[in-house]
Scaffold this motif. Sequence first.
Motif, PDB file in Angstrom:
ATOM      1  N   ASP A  14     -42.763   2.499 -20.249  1.00  8.36           N
ATOM      2  CA  ASP A  14     -43.577   3.486 -21.245  1.00  8.36           C
ATOM      3  C   ASP A  14     -45.142   2.891 -21.043  1.00  8.36           C
ATOM      4  OD1 ASP A  14     -41.269   4.914 -22.444  1.00  8.36           O
ATOM      5  OD2 ASP A  14     -40.961   3.043 -23.439  1.00  8.36           O
ATOM      6  N   GLU A  15     -45.310   2.010 -20.074  1.00  7.38           N
ATOM      7  CA  GLU A  15     -46.620   1.472 -19.915  1.00  7.38           C
ATOM      8  C   GLU A  15     -47.891   2.501 -19.521  1.00  7.38           C
ATOM      9  OE1 GLU A  15     -44.233   0.696 -17.815  1.00  7.38           O
ATOM     10  OE2 GLU A  15     -43.675  -1.299 -18.231  1.00  7.38           O
ATOM     11  N   GLY A  16     -47.486   3.927 -19.265  1.00  6.65           N
ATOM     12  CA  GLY A  16     -48.479   4.994 -18.916  1.00  6.65           C
ATOM     13  C   GLY A  16     -48.382   4.981 -17.360  1.00  6.65           C
ATOM     14  N   LYS A  17     -47.300   4.956 -16.728  1.00  9.42           N
ATOM     15  CA  LYS A  17     -47.352   5.093 -15.360  1.00  9.42           C
ATOM     16  C   LYS A  17     -47.681   6.569 -14.899  1.00  9.42           C
ATOM     17  CE  LYS A  17     -43.247   3.411 -15.317  1.00  9.42           C
ATOM     18  NZ  LYS A  17     -43.036   2.839 -16.626  1.00  9.42           N
ATOM     19  N   GLY A  18     -46.964   7.465 -15.433  1.00  6.93           N
ATOM     20  CA  GLY A  18     -47.285   8.876 -15.109  1.00  6.93           C
ATOM     21  C   GLY A  18     -48.650   9.204 -15.168  1.00  6.93           C
ATOM     22  N   GLY A  41     -39.381   9.310 -18.776  1.00 11.56           N
ATOM     23  CA  GLY A  41     -40.505  10.389 -19.335  1.00 11.56           C
ATOM     24  C   GLY A  41     -41.748  10.092 -18.924  1.00 11.56           C
ATOM     25  N   HIS A  42     -42.211  10.425 -17.800  1.00 18.19           N
ATOM     26  CA  HIS A  42     -43.475  10.274 -17.459  1.00 18.19           C
ATOM     27  C   HIS A  42     -44.531  11.268 -18.054  1.00 18.19           C
ATOM     28  CE1 HIS A  42     -42.291   7.545 -13.795  1.00 18.19           C
ATOM     29  NE2 HIS A  42     -42.079   7.097 -14.878  1.00 18.19           N
ATOM     30  N   THR A  43     -45.696  11.035 -18.655  1.00 20.02           N
ATOM     31  CA  THR A  43     -46.403  11.952 -19.498  1.00 20.02           C
ATOM     32  C   THR A  43     -47.481  12.102 -18.642  1.00 20.02           C
ATOM     33  OG1 THR A  43     -45.561  11.007 -21.616  1.00 20.02           O
ATOM     34  CG2 THR A  43     -47.235  12.690 -21.968  1.00 20.02           C
ATOM     35  N   LYS A 330     -54.059   1.739 -22.467  1.00 15.13           N
ATOM     36  CA  LYS A 330     -54.184   1.804 -23.788  1.00 15.13           C
ATOM     37  C   LYS A 330     -54.784   0.943 -24.608  1.00 15.13           C
ATOM     38  CE  LYS A 330     -50.595   4.754 -25.317  1.00 15.13           C
ATOM     39  NZ  LYS A 330     -48.917   4.825 -26.077  1.00 15.13           N
ATOM     40  N   ASP A 332     -57.753   1.646 -25.833  1.00 20.90           N
ATOM     41  CA  ASP A 332     -58.414   2.346 -26.861  1.00 20.90           C
ATOM     42  C   ASP A 332     -57.549   2.051 -28.090  1.00 20.90           C
ATOM     43  OD1 ASP A 332     -56.887   4.042 -25.191  1.00 20.90           O
ATOM     44  OD2 ASP A 332     -56.494   5.295 -26.854  1.00 20.90           O
ATOM     45  N   SER A 411     -57.351   1.896 -18.511  1.00 19.73           N
ATOM     46  CA  SER A 411     -57.168   3.342 -19.072  1.00 19.73           C
ATOM     47  C   SER A 411     -57.507   3.268 -20.659  1.00 19.73           C
ATOM     48  CB  SER A 411     -55.787   3.618 -18.956  1.00 19.73           C
ATOM     49  OG  SER A 411     -55.547   4.760 -19.559  1.00 19.73           O
ATOM     50  N   GLY A 413     -57.659   6.183 -22.814  1.00 16.64           N
ATOM     51  CA  GLY A 413     -56.987   7.509 -23.399  1.00 16.64           C
ATOM     52  C   GLY A 413     -56.104   8.235 -22.631  1.00 16.64           C
TER      53      GLY A 413
HETATM   54  P1  GTP Z   1     -41.657   5.343 -18.330  1.00 22.62           P
HETATM   55  O1  GTP Z   1     -41.248   5.500 -16.916  1.00 22.62           O
HETATM   56  O2  GTP Z   1     -40.588   6.159 -18.921  1.00 22.62           O
HETATM   57  O3  GTP Z   1     -41.565   3.852 -19.117  1.00 22.62           O
HETATM   58  O4  GTP Z   1     -43.044   6.104 -18.701  1.00 22.62           O
HETATM   59  P2  GTP Z   1     -44.570   5.779 -18.697  1.00 22.62           P
HETATM   60  O5  GTP Z   1     -44.799   4.739 -18.227  1.00 22.62           O
HETATM   61  O6  GTP Z   1     -45.004   6.973 -17.610  1.00 22.62           O
HETATM   62  O7  GTP Z   1     -45.042   6.134 -19.973  1.00 22.62           O
HETATM   63  P3  GTP Z   1     -45.110   7.143 -20.997  1.00 22.62           P
HETATM   64  O8  GTP Z   1     -45.769   8.289 -20.162  1.00 22.62           O
HETATM   65  O9  GTP Z   1     -43.789   7.608 -21.593  1.00 22.62           O
HETATM   66  O10 GTP Z   1     -45.682   6.751 -22.009  1.00 22.62           O
HETATM   67  C1  GTP Z   1     -47.061   6.445 -22.272  1.00 22.62           C
HETATM   68  C2  GTP Z   1     -47.884   7.714 -23.343  1.00 22.62           C
HETATM   69  O11 GTP Z   1     -49.150   7.040 -23.397  1.00 22.62           O
HETATM   70  C3  GTP Z   1     -48.083   8.758 -22.896  1.00 22.62           C
HETATM   71  O12 GTP Z   1     -48.027   9.494 -24.170  1.00 22.62           O
HETATM   72  C4  GTP Z   1     -49.678   8.780 -22.193  1.00 22.62           C
HETATM   73  O13 GTP Z   1     -50.116  10.116 -22.509  1.00 22.62           O
HETATM   74  C5  GTP Z   1     -50.056   7.855 -23.281  1.00 22.62           C
HETATM   75  N1  GTP Z   1     -51.378   7.167 -22.295  1.00 22.62           N
HETATM   76  C6  GTP Z   1     -51.375   6.680 -21.134  1.00 22.62           C
HETATM   77  N2  GTP Z   1     -52.485   6.067 -21.102  1.00 22.62           N
HETATM   78  C7  GTP Z   1     -52.870   5.880 -22.196  1.00 22.62           C
HETATM   79  C8  GTP Z   1     -54.367   5.319 -22.704  1.00 22.62           C
HETATM   80  O14 GTP Z   1     -54.913   4.632 -22.036  1.00 22.62           O
HETATM   81  N3  GTP Z   1     -54.509   5.505 -23.915  1.00 22.62           N
HETATM   82  C9  GTP Z   1     -53.718   6.259 -24.892  1.00 22.62           C
HETATM   83  N4  GTP Z   1     -54.032   6.282 -26.043  1.00 22.62           N
HETATM   84  N5  GTP Z   1     -52.454   6.907 -24.419  1.00 22.62           N
HETATM   85  C10 GTP Z   1     -52.202   6.646 -23.053  1.00 22.62           C
END
Ligand code: GTP
Length: 423
Positions: A14-18, A41-43, A330, A332, A411, A413
């Motif tokens: 959940d580091e925000g890889k997506g 769950g890559h967002t 993150k 921010d 990053s 946001g």
């Molecule tokens: P996994 O492979 O399941 O670990 O997912 P992931 O690393 O892609 O992370 P995921 O997308 O689940 O969670 C990251 C969340 O943080 C998402 O809702 C993103 O939109 C959000 N996000 C990513 N970068 C930032 C950032 O710099 N700031 C903020 N506020 N949100 C961020």
Amino acid sequence: MTKVDVLLGLQWGDEGKGKIVDVLTPKYDIIARFQGGPNAGHTLEFNNIKHVLHTIPSGIFRPNALNIIGNGVVIDPVIFRKELNDLKKFDLDCSETLLVSKKAHLILPTHRLLDAASEADKGKTKIGSTLKGIGPTYMDKTGRNGLRVGDIFSANFKELYNNLVDKHKRILSFYDFDYDLSSLEPDFFDAIEVLKQVKTIDSVHEVNKAIKENKKVLAEGAQGSLLDIDFGTYPFVTSSNTTCAGACTGLGVAPNRIGEVIGIFKAYCTRVGSGPFPTELFDETGEKLRANGHEFGATTGRPRRCGWLDLPALKYAIQLNGVTQLCMTKADVLDTFDEIKVCVAYDTEEGRTDLLPYDINEDKVKPVYKSFKGWETSLEEADNYDTLPQELKDYISYLEKEIECPIVYISVGPNRKQTLIRE
Ligand code: GTP
């Protein structure tokens, strides 16, 4: 010949890889997933729409990128079909841009049942599985029982399926666990028909041909390095190698064909499910991190445990992966904190150490913190490293000095645009 760049998480996922893969994809011709399955769950967020991808690589929204699901991935055809349908709602036709390895393993409905039965049986010692059947599928892979995508084209697929399901039923009978398989199977076989329509490949040939043709390939990791089956906080880990070596085995790329390794970490730490987490906060500061960071799982909706950044753990992950470039996400989320802490070492029974000990349970290690003054300014509109608040620059400089690796991406946001790149 080009090399394959790898992007992966350095913490517990959940580091925000997506988001970062999405930002980087314009530079790449191919984006490939190499391990894990729909537990990811890559967002991705753009044009005010939030997309969550589980099995499909995050390059799918870029028109010219080819997306590969490698042999190291485990696929649940039912979830995969839903992802395809969700993409169709955005008029995204993946027929030419999505390729699936014939060697990727299939998650059967009984794998999900086994996951649930095993987790229920563990009671208080449960490992916090996402209950997607990932663990039992990898167990069948290493137990040499598994079914692979290539098998769905075989005339005796149903027989292979029944043989494996019979084994699963025998295992399920050891648990005190009720289930109704007949209600799950029609959907599974319907989804198999959808999977048959997708282009299947051997990722070894496809990826190696691409790098010979000087195409740029990005391997997209899922989960995080501290969840690696070998190097993570075992047994509270996932069932695959989430570290860089997993990109070699999960795609068929030789180690000397790996180029840049981009490691993603949050400016603080989170963890979903059970397992040790030395810097976890149980107070209002932890609550504030969770609220500001919207720390709830993209796949399960579970609240994430939150705490300060853990440098010994981060250094360990950087070393394991041979990280060449870092991305801090993150930042921010810390905007309104007047004090920010970083764990720089642990106090253990054997004394103080900055190496990650074998056992990091809370009764074995006490984090030693260094405090930083918060920047107390909104980073929402930040678009340039030079104009960032001095307190944030000091925080970044300290981290870079300690971890001996440049933080190239910051990053600030969830949006694509909220990414600062230091050239
Ligand atoms: P996994 O492979 O399941 O670990 O997912 P992931 O690393 O892609 O992370 P995921 O997308 O689940 O969670 C990251 C969340 O943080 C998402 O809702 C993103 O939109 C959000 N996000 C990513 N970068 C930032 C950032 O710099 N700031 C903020 N506020 N949100 C961020």
